[in-house]
Motif scaffolding. Structure first.
Motif, PDB file in Angstrom:
ATOM      1  N   ASN A  83       1.130  -1.230   0.001  1.00 18.49           N
ATOM      2  CA  ASN A  83      -0.131  -0.078  -0.082  1.00 18.49           C
ATOM      3  C   ASN A  83       0.865   1.524  -0.329  1.00 18.49           C
ATOM      4  O   ASN A  83       1.400   1.238   1.284  1.00 18.49           O
ATOM      5  N   TRP A  84       0.920   2.090  -0.985  1.00 14.12           N
ATOM      6  CA  TRP A  84       1.521   3.492  -1.058  1.00 14.12           C
ATOM      7  C   TRP A  84       1.410   4.013   0.377  1.00 14.12           C
ATOM      8  O   TRP A  84       2.509   4.638   0.005  1.00 14.12           O
ATOM      9  N   GLY A  85       0.571   4.430   1.028  1.00  9.73           N
ATOM     10  CA  GLY A  85      -0.074   4.998   1.801  1.00  9.73           C
ATOM     11  C   GLY A  85       0.375   4.394   3.445  1.00  9.73           C
ATOM     12  O   GLY A  85      -0.045   4.719   4.523  1.00  9.73           O
ATOM     13  N   GLY A  86       1.300   3.299   3.106  1.00  8.91           N
ATOM     14  CA  GLY A  86       1.325   1.868   4.907  1.00  8.91           C
ATOM     15  C   GLY A  86       2.469   3.037   5.063  1.00  8.91           C
ATOM     16  O   GLY A  86       3.139   1.903   6.036  1.00  8.91           O
ATOM     17  N   GLN A  87       2.938   3.934   5.098  1.00 10.38           N
ATOM     18  CA  GLN A  87       4.358   4.226   6.290  1.00 10.38           C
ATOM     19  C   GLN A  87       4.336   4.069   7.174  1.00 10.38           C
ATOM     20  O   GLN A  87       3.444   5.056   8.003  1.00 10.38           O
ATOM     21  N   GLY A  88       5.245   3.835   7.420  1.00 13.31           N
ATOM     22  CA  GLY A  88       5.270   3.421   9.400  1.00 13.31           C
ATOM     23  C   GLY A  88       5.387   2.038   9.251  1.00 13.31           C
ATOM     24  O   GLY A  88       5.488   1.754  10.785  1.00 13.31           O
ATOM     25  N   ILE A  89       4.690   1.077   8.741  1.00 11.39           N
ATOM     26  CA  ILE A  89       4.868  -0.411   9.257  1.00 11.39           C
ATOM     27  C   ILE A  89       4.925  -1.037   8.090  1.00 11.39           C
ATOM     28  O   ILE A  89       5.517  -2.093   8.065  1.00 11.39           O
ATOM     29  N   HIS A  90       4.310  -0.574   7.379  1.00 15.17           N
ATOM     30  CA  HIS A  90       3.973  -2.125   6.395  1.00 15.17           C
ATOM     31  C   HIS A  90       4.777  -2.194   4.626  1.00 15.17           C
ATOM     32  O   HIS A  90       5.200  -2.909   4.060  1.00 15.17           O
ATOM     33  N   PRO A  91       4.679  -1.145   3.926  1.00 12.77           N
ATOM     34  CA  PRO A  91       5.324  -0.999   2.714  1.00 12.77           C
ATOM     35  C   PRO A  91       6.938  -1.746   2.175  1.00 12.77           C
ATOM     36  O   PRO A  91       6.981  -2.333   1.746  1.00 12.77           O
ATOM     37  N   ARG A  92       7.279  -1.113   3.266  1.00  9.89           N
ATOM     38  CA  ARG A  92       8.947  -1.154   3.167  1.00  9.89           C
ATOM     39  C   ARG A  92       9.306  -3.286   2.725  1.00  9.89           C
ATOM     40  O   ARG A  92       9.492  -3.548   2.789  1.00  9.89           O
ATOM     41  N   GLY A  93       8.309  -3.565   4.504  1.00  7.68           N
ATOM     42  CA  GLY A  93       8.285  -5.521   3.782  1.00  7.68           C
ATOM     43  C   GLY A  93       8.232  -6.159   3.218  1.00  7.68           C
ATOM     44  O   GLY A  93       8.516  -6.688   2.454  1.00  7.68           O
ATOM     45  N   ASN A  94       6.478  -5.132   2.431  1.00 17.12           N
ATOM     46  CA  ASN A  94       6.822  -5.975   0.627  1.00 17.12           C
ATOM     47  C   ASN A  94       7.523  -5.526  -0.182  1.00 17.12           C
ATOM     48  O   ASN A  94       7.611  -6.954  -1.357  1.00 17.12           O
ATOM     49  N   LEU A 124      -0.923  18.690  -1.245  1.00 13.82           N
ATOM     50  CA  LEU A 124      -1.717  17.659  -1.383  1.00 13.82           C
ATOM     51  C   LEU A 124      -0.937  16.711  -0.489  1.00 13.82           C
ATOM     52  O   LEU A 124       0.016  16.088  -0.232  1.00 13.82           O
ATOM     53  N   THR A 125      -2.089  15.971   0.322  1.00 16.11           N
ATOM     54  CA  THR A 125      -1.978  14.624   0.880  1.00 16.11           C
ATOM     55  C   THR A 125      -3.488  13.263   0.682  1.00 16.11           C
ATOM     56  O   THR A 125      -4.028  13.884  -0.483  1.00 16.11           O
ATOM     57  N   PHE A 126      -2.935  12.024   1.119  1.00 15.36           N
ATOM     58  CA  PHE A 126      -3.076  11.087   0.232  1.00 15.36           C
ATOM     59  C   PHE A 126      -4.286  10.596   1.220  1.00 15.36           C
ATOM     60  O   PHE A 126      -3.872  10.221   3.101  1.00 15.36           O
ATOM     61  N   ARG A 127      -5.521   9.969   1.438  1.00 11.99           N
ATOM     62  CA  ARG A 127      -5.486   9.035   2.442  1.00 11.99           C
ATOM     63  C   ARG A 127      -4.815   7.694   3.213  1.00 11.99           C
ATOM     64  O   ARG A 127      -4.597   7.711   1.646  1.00 11.99           O
ATOM     65  N   GLY A 128      -3.982   8.013   3.514  1.00  9.63           N
ATOM     66  CA  GLY A 128      -3.316   6.191   3.632  1.00  9.63           C
ATOM     67  C   GLY A 128      -3.852   5.228   4.349  1.00  9.63           C
ATOM     68  O   GLY A 128      -4.898   5.082   4.896  1.00  9.63           O
ATOM     69  N   ALA A 129      -2.638   4.209   4.714  1.00 11.37           N
ATOM     70  CA  ALA A 129      -3.478   2.817   5.353  1.00 11.37           C
ATOM     71  C   ALA A 129      -4.320   3.182   6.329  1.00 11.37           C
ATOM     72  O   ALA A 129      -4.950   2.555   6.331  1.00 11.37           O
ATOM     73  N   LEU A 130      -3.863   4.518   7.399  1.00 10.66           N
ATOM     74  CA  LEU A 130      -4.621   4.146   8.835  1.00 10.66           C
ATOM     75  C   LEU A 130      -5.162   6.410   8.936  1.00 10.66           C
ATOM     76  O   LEU A 130      -6.115   6.380   9.426  1.00 10.66           O
ATOM     77  N   ASP A 131      -3.537   6.922   8.400  1.00 10.17           N
ATOM     78  CA  ASP A 131      -3.890   8.146   8.407  1.00 10.17           C
ATOM     79  C   ASP A 131      -5.106   8.790   7.540  1.00 10.17           C
ATOM     80  O   ASP A 131      -4.347   8.259   5.723  1.00 10.17           O
ATOM     81  N   PRO A 132      -5.980   9.563   7.275  1.00 11.26           N
ATOM     82  CA  PRO A 132      -6.793   9.934   6.391  1.00 11.26           C
ATOM     83  C   PRO A 132      -5.906  11.312   5.403  1.00 11.26           C
ATOM     84  O   PRO A 132      -6.257  11.560   4.853  1.00 11.26           O
ATOM     85  N   ARG A 133      -4.768  11.712   6.152  1.00 12.07           N
ATOM     86  CA  ARG A 133      -4.161  12.572   5.676  1.00 12.07           C
ATOM     87  C   ARG A 133      -2.226  12.604   5.643  1.00 12.07           C
ATOM     88  O   ARG A 133      -1.548  13.316   5.941  1.00 12.07           O
TER      89      ARG A 133
END
Length: 581
Positions: free
Chosen positions: A273-284, A443-452
């Motif tokens: 997930n592009w917006g998963g900063q802080g937990i998952h995308p690095r591992g994927n 410009l921000t995006f709806r992240g995996a958890l945070d809406p901005r």
């Protein structure tokens, strides 16, 4: 009800609380959803802490409501009674000839034992569960692992043990390196896991019984059947927050919690997930790039952490993958592109594109240099010498690029090289890659958890600057984190900072920015609503905060930090610019 019961319900044969004995005598409990017709079927399995009898709607009501309102297809074609957090809906899989197996991990839900999430013991349990499932009379001997987050993270680890009957894994938004991916970002302690453990894991610990959740499906206790005292429960679990704080460097504790990618050979689908900063995308990303599997695929999407897994898009992709590897069906997977991207555009727009590798071979690695004179960011190297100083625990400084003259796509990993000095023996650097519209609104995006969520983030504690030279790449610095190298106050150090993968297509007139600061990013408009069992407010980084004062004392991290730029010290950010095909 008794600890084991089998019934036919909603077109499925359901075995409740089926026992799975571990070699040390602990008996884990599993629910088996299978076709009514006798036969041998492939198994799709999950093993984790969230309570197999806790309905999605009861444990995560806000997330369920948001998902169903945005994607009513998720609820269609199912009674939704068996919907659970981060695992497949059996009503959408059993009719297609799959067995869905849900296992409460050791010490969680209906399974007794000592609760220690992310531990080698859990990995051993999962191995034994895979082999147990393969030997059952309703199994065809092929087991696949599929699930989000916790149910994806342990897939990487058990794959290293090579269970003979593990046929394929689908790691959907699942971190892998527990140190680098979520506990210590760039060596900076994140409070996330301590918060998660207290509010989302221990609340489903086995023994809560009558003090815990009641299942809407069978009316029994999610964390039962017995009800233990608080004292009994507490001694039957690790103190995960304390354990993590006790291991600030990458040592044997963490080594046991990182995959050996050379041993991961099972066919795999890694969904990020592009917006998963802080937990998952690095591992994927690491899993896809570094796993030894000859058959491996990468998919990257957007939207909330829990959404695409359940949509028709996600379910169809998973069935296409597992139909090929677990059922030997001609699903078209042989023609599946190695990399499937949902390319991100402003306005939460995603455009599907097929690629052949990661990072993309046609990437134009482009340096944007920091200019101290006007705090600009651009492709021309610095020609003058200068420096900018900011408070070590403060808001830092932003470097801004001029408006884009033409459309640009940035897709892939990023990195920064900075020349830094500090008044003290250390400094924490928080790097935020930002985008501004023509009217200078962010410009921000709806992240995996945070809406901005900002476009990309990176972190580094200066005393953790040591690189693992064997694993470091120009676009992905890899830090060893195995020793502290304190700074000499006033001396200038060269720091390479890993910035997590991103994707954005920017129209003309938009601007790129890089903020270097001494604390977590905060959205300019203030806080937004958070999520239950996390935080009541999110400021742009979701629950992945780095605000534990005991790990960032002001006398060490609160001194002034200076960024140095000159012809000999070309501070810059490396961007993965993608030309059109």
């Amino acid at each position: 009800m008794s600890q084991f019961k089998s019934e036919i319900k909603d077109g499925m044969r359901i075995d409740w609380d089926a026992p799975i004995a571990m070699e040390d005598g602990v008996v884990l409990r599993a629910d088996v959803f299978r076709p009514v017709k006798e036969g041998k079927y492939p198994v799709v399995m999950t093993y984790g802490v969230y309570g197999k009898w806790l309905a999605f709607q009861d444990g995560y009501g806000g997330q369920w409501k948001t998902m169903i309102e945005g994607f009513p297809e998720v609820a269609a074609g199912s009674t939704n009674k068996y919907q659970n957090w981060e695992v497949v809906d059996p009503e959408k899989w059993v009719p297609d000839g799959y067995v869905c197996l849900r296992i409460d991990s050791r010490g969680a839900g209906r399974s007794p034992g000592y609760l220690e999430p992310f531990s080698p013991r859990e990995t051993q349990d999962l191995y034994q569960c895979i082999e147990w499932a393969a030997a059952q009379p309703w199994s065809n001997g092929k087991v696949g692992l599929n699930g989000i987050s916790y149910y994806a993270m342990n897939q990487w680890h058990v794959a290293c043990l090579k269970p003979p009957h593990l046929a394929a894994i689908c790691a959907w938004e699942g971190g892998a390196d527990y140190y680098r991916d979520f506990a210590y970002h760039g060596g900076i302690y994140s409070t996330y896991i301590s918060n998660w453990y207290a509010n989302r894991a221990t609340t489903k610990q086995h023994g809560h019984g009558e003090r815990g959740y009641k299942s809407r499906v069978n009316g029994e206790w999610v964390s039962g059947p017995e009800t233990l005292s608080e004292e009994e429960i507490k001694v039957n679990r690790c103190d995960l927050g304390k354990d993590i704080l006790s291991h600030p460097l990458f040592d044997e504790y963490w080594q046991a919690r990182i995959p050996d990618w050379s041993k991961v050979t099972v066919p795999l689908l890694s969904a990020s997930n592009w917006g998963g900063q802080g937990i998952h995308p690095r591992g994927n990303i690491e899993g896809f790039v570094r796993a030894a599997s000859e058959q491996k695929w990468l998919e990257v999407h957007g939207r909330e952490h829990w959404t695409e897994f359940y949509t028709d898009y996600g379910v169809n992709l998973q069935k296409k993958f597992f139909g090929h590897f677990l059922k030997s069906e001609d699903t078209g997977w042989k023609k599946q592109p190695k990399v499937l991207l949902q390319v991100r555009h402003p306005g939460e727009k995603f455009v599907e594109r097929h690629e052949s590798e990661w990072p993309l071979a046609r990437t134009q690695w482009t340096r944007y240099y920091l200019n101290p004179g006007d705090q600009s960011l651009g492709p021309k190297p610095a020609t003058a010498t200068g420096a900018i100083t900011y408070e070590g625990l403060g808001d830092g400084v932003t470097f801004l690029a001029p408006p884009l003259e033409k459309e640009i796509e940035i897709t892939g990993p990023l990195a920064a090289k900075l020349f830094v000095s500090s008044e003290t023996a250390d400094a924490d650097l928080f790097l935020i890659v930002r985008v501004f519209s023509p009217n200078m609104s962010e410009l921000t995006f709806r992240g995996a958890l945070d809406p901005r969520t900002p476009i990309a983030q990176g972190w580094l504690r200066a005393s953790h600057r040591k690189l693992d030279q064997k694993l470091t790449l120009p676009y992905r610095p890899y830090h060893a984190h195995d020793e502290k190298q304190p700074l000499t106050p006033g001396e200038v150090y060269e720091l390479d900072v890993e910035i997590w993968t991103t994707c954005i297509v920017l129209p003309p007139g938009y601007r790129l920015g890089l903020t270097v600061r001494g604390k977590d990013y905060m959205h300019p408009c203030g806080a937004a609503a958070g999520l239950a069992a996390m935080y009541s407010e999110f400021t742009g980084v979701g629950p992945f905060r780095h605000d534990d004062a005991s790990t960032r004392p002001a006398d060490v991290f609160g001194g002034k930090v200076t960024l140095h730029m000159s012809p000999d010290r070309q501070s810059h950010v490396l961007l993965p610019v993608i030309p059109s095909k």
